[in-house]
Design a protein around this motif. Structure first.
Motif, PDB file in Angstrom:
ATOM      1  N   GLU A 152      11.310   4.726  -8.855  1.00  0.00           N
ATOM      2  CA  GLU A 152       9.829   5.242  -8.615  1.00  0.00           C
ATOM      3  C   GLU A 152       9.742   6.168  -9.450  1.00  0.00           C
ATOM      4  O   GLU A 152      10.542   7.284  -9.629  1.00  0.00           O
ATOM      5  CB  GLU A 152       9.688   5.530  -7.168  1.00  0.00           C
ATOM      6  N   ARG A 168       3.050   6.287  -2.011  1.00  0.00           N
ATOM      7  CA  ARG A 168       4.260   5.712  -2.967  1.00  0.00           C
ATOM      8  C   ARG A 168       3.605   4.312  -3.352  1.00  0.00           C
ATOM      9  O   ARG A 168       3.797   3.337  -3.038  1.00  0.00           O
ATOM     10  CB  ARG A 168       5.421   5.384  -2.140  1.00  0.00           C
ATOM     11  N   GLU A 186       6.661   2.096  -8.929  1.00  0.00           N
ATOM     12  CA  GLU A 186       7.468   1.283  -9.332  1.00  0.00           C
ATOM     13  C   GLU A 186       7.616   0.457 -10.702  1.00  0.00           C
ATOM     14  O   GLU A 186       8.352   0.636 -11.386  1.00  0.00           O
ATOM     15  CB  GLU A 186       7.755   0.273  -8.070  1.00  0.00           C
ATOM     16  N   PRO A 189      10.902   2.222  -1.427  1.00  0.00           N
ATOM     17  CA  PRO A 189       9.327   2.255  -1.432  1.00  0.00           C
ATOM     18  C   PRO A 189       8.988   1.502  -0.250  1.00  0.00           C
ATOM     19  O   PRO A 189       9.739   0.971   0.585  1.00  0.00           O
ATOM     20  CB  PRO A 189       9.070   1.336  -2.881  1.00  0.00           C
TER      21      PRO A 189
END
Length: 472
Positions: A204, A226, A231, A300
């Motif tokens: 990430e 997030r 990612e 994540p």
């Protein structure tokens, strides 16, 4: 131990069947009835397919797996946080590996955090080995850690038997395991490529994460902290590094399906990149997760149902190689910190005992097969870490096996799971199908049965004689 009569019998815990007959088994060439001969060292000596079986074979077998149940290779879970020593109140070798055995998992690889010390040196690995003695219910190996202070000294940990090296590209959540910046990731890749090792990455990009978000109990607010882009950008940078260094690299717990196009292009290019996802990403969906429910928080995060289905499709196409638990437990104090404030709660899902069950249920409902699941949960994870004699039913492989009963209906109750803290995102899940017998190197180590109260119970062998999976 003979299982030829009626309902599932009660095999002897700790029993050592030397001949196993199954009316259906997942073999490298497909599903077939089979007779296995198990050597004294716990390896499969021979595999006899159905067209060569006789009534005498069935009558004389020590253990017969009846029609309706399928013999599978034991699961190999390469992403498990056992947290011992240092945070044994979160989990531990004893409870974590009992959960694995109960869930049909016969080998686990322990992550280098959240134990104290983290496994970033040979000395720290020795501390782990000492702590694990006499506690293991399944065979157990260890990842090393790539943090700024361990760079330049990774080969000695590799030679000591670490399966590879984990790094973070964003904060890990614990101070003793800091992330690598982009230059340090490249430095680690060059170092690891030099001795033929493996880098596994929590990918990430920190610039796309929200630092110090305001308190909120809403899962939708946590999801915004997030985003998929974090990612995507981290994986893009990793692929550039793989291209530059040739380092064998593995993407951990892929959540964002939007990164799949990048992964497909890297595969087309022939780069040595592999990818995993987790049962919770394949089972849960963000829009169904209640607010103020930290048991569903992980990093994540779980994303929406469309994303979930794209991950399933990528598994079917081979873009995602494997499914492993990322079992990351914590105490109720850590998990429910902030009284439902998802921004403060520990991010991690306890799924080691339930992960294979959830994956099989989801796969079969989408038209995939037990052969597919076995490849994702056994053979491919074993191959990732060089366990070439595990995760398959063939001569020379260890007799690491589990029996799947598709008719075993049960409800997951966190209080009944083997791991230490009774917190799970799977609590209350209604499931049809379960691993009902686990065999480790020829020894029966777990049997699932219905207790007198009607609830599921798992009988487990005491921890003894388990192998430490030191590589190289």
């Amino acid at each position: 131990m003979n299982t030829r009569t009626g309902s599932w019998p009660e095999p002897a815990i700790g029993g050592l069947p030397r001949t196993i007959v199954a009316e259906a088994a997942v073999l490298p060439g497909g599903i077939s009835a089979v007779k296995l001969l198990i050597d004294g060292d716990g390896r499969i000596g021979s595999v006899t397919p159905s067209n060569e079986l006789t009534a005498a074979d069935r009558a004389e077998a020590d253990l017969v797996i009846p029609a309706g149940r399928t013999l599978l290779p034991g699961g190999v879970d390469t992403h498990v946080h056992l947290n011992e020593p240092g945070r044994t109140h979160w989990e531990g070798f004893a409870t974590g590996t009992r959960a694995a055995a109960a869930g049909g998992i016969t080998s686990v690889i322990d992550m280098p955090l959240n134990s104290i010390p983290p496994t970033v040196s040979v000395r720290a690995l020795d501390v782990k080995l000492d702590a694990s003695l006499g506690q293991l219910s399944v065979d157990t190996g260890f990842w090393g850690g790539a943090i700024p202070s361990s760079l330049g000294r990774l080969e000695e940990l590799w030679e000591a038997g670490a399966a590879g090296f984990k790094c973070f590209t964003s904060p890990s959540g614990v101070e003793e395991f800091p992330p690598l910046d982009e230059d340090q990731v490249l430095r680690a890749m060059r170092e690891i490529a030099g001795f033929g090792g493996l880098l596994v990455v929590h990918a990430e990009a920190p610039q796309h994460l929200v630092d110090n978000p305001p308190p909120s109990s809403k899962f939708a607010d946590f999801l915004l902290t997030r985003p998929e882009r974090a990612e995507e950008e981290a994986i893009r940078a990793l692929i550039d590094g793989v291209r530059e260094t040739g380092c064998r690299t593995h993407v951990l717990h892929l959540s964002a399906a939007t990164a799949l196009e990048l992964i497909a292009d890297a595969r087309d290019e022939g780069l040595p990149l592999t990818v995993e996802t987790c049962p919770h990403y394949l089972t849960l969906a963000a829009e169904s997760i209640p607010d103020a429910a930290p048991q569903f928080k992980c990093c994540p995060p779980v994303r929406d149902s469309g994303n979930r289905e794209a991950l399933w499709q990528a598994l079917g196409e081979g873009l995602i190689d494997m499914v492993v638990s990322d079992h990351s437990p914590a105490t109720a104090e850590e998990k429910f910190a902030g009284n439902g404030d998802l921004m403060r709660a520990w991010g991690g899902i306890s799924g080691l005992q339930v992960g294979m069950t959830a994956t099989i249920a989801g796969a079969l409902s989408r038209g995939y097969t037990l052969e597919d699941v076995s490849r994702w949960t056994s053979r491919n994870p074993a191959d990732l870490v060089g366990l070439r004699y595990r995760g398959r039913i063939e001569p020379g492989a260890f007799a690491d096996l589990t029996v799947w009963d598709p008719s075993h209906a049960w409800a997951v109750h966190a209080r009944d799971l083997q791991h230490k803290n009774p917190i799970s995102a799977y609590d209350g899940l209604q499931v049809t199908g379960a691993p009902v017998l686990t065999v480790l190197r020829g020894q029966i180590v777990a049997v699932r049965e219905a207790g007198p109260d009607g609830a599921d119970h798992v009988r487990l062998a005491p921890p003894s004689g388990r192998e430490i999976l030191l590589a190289h």
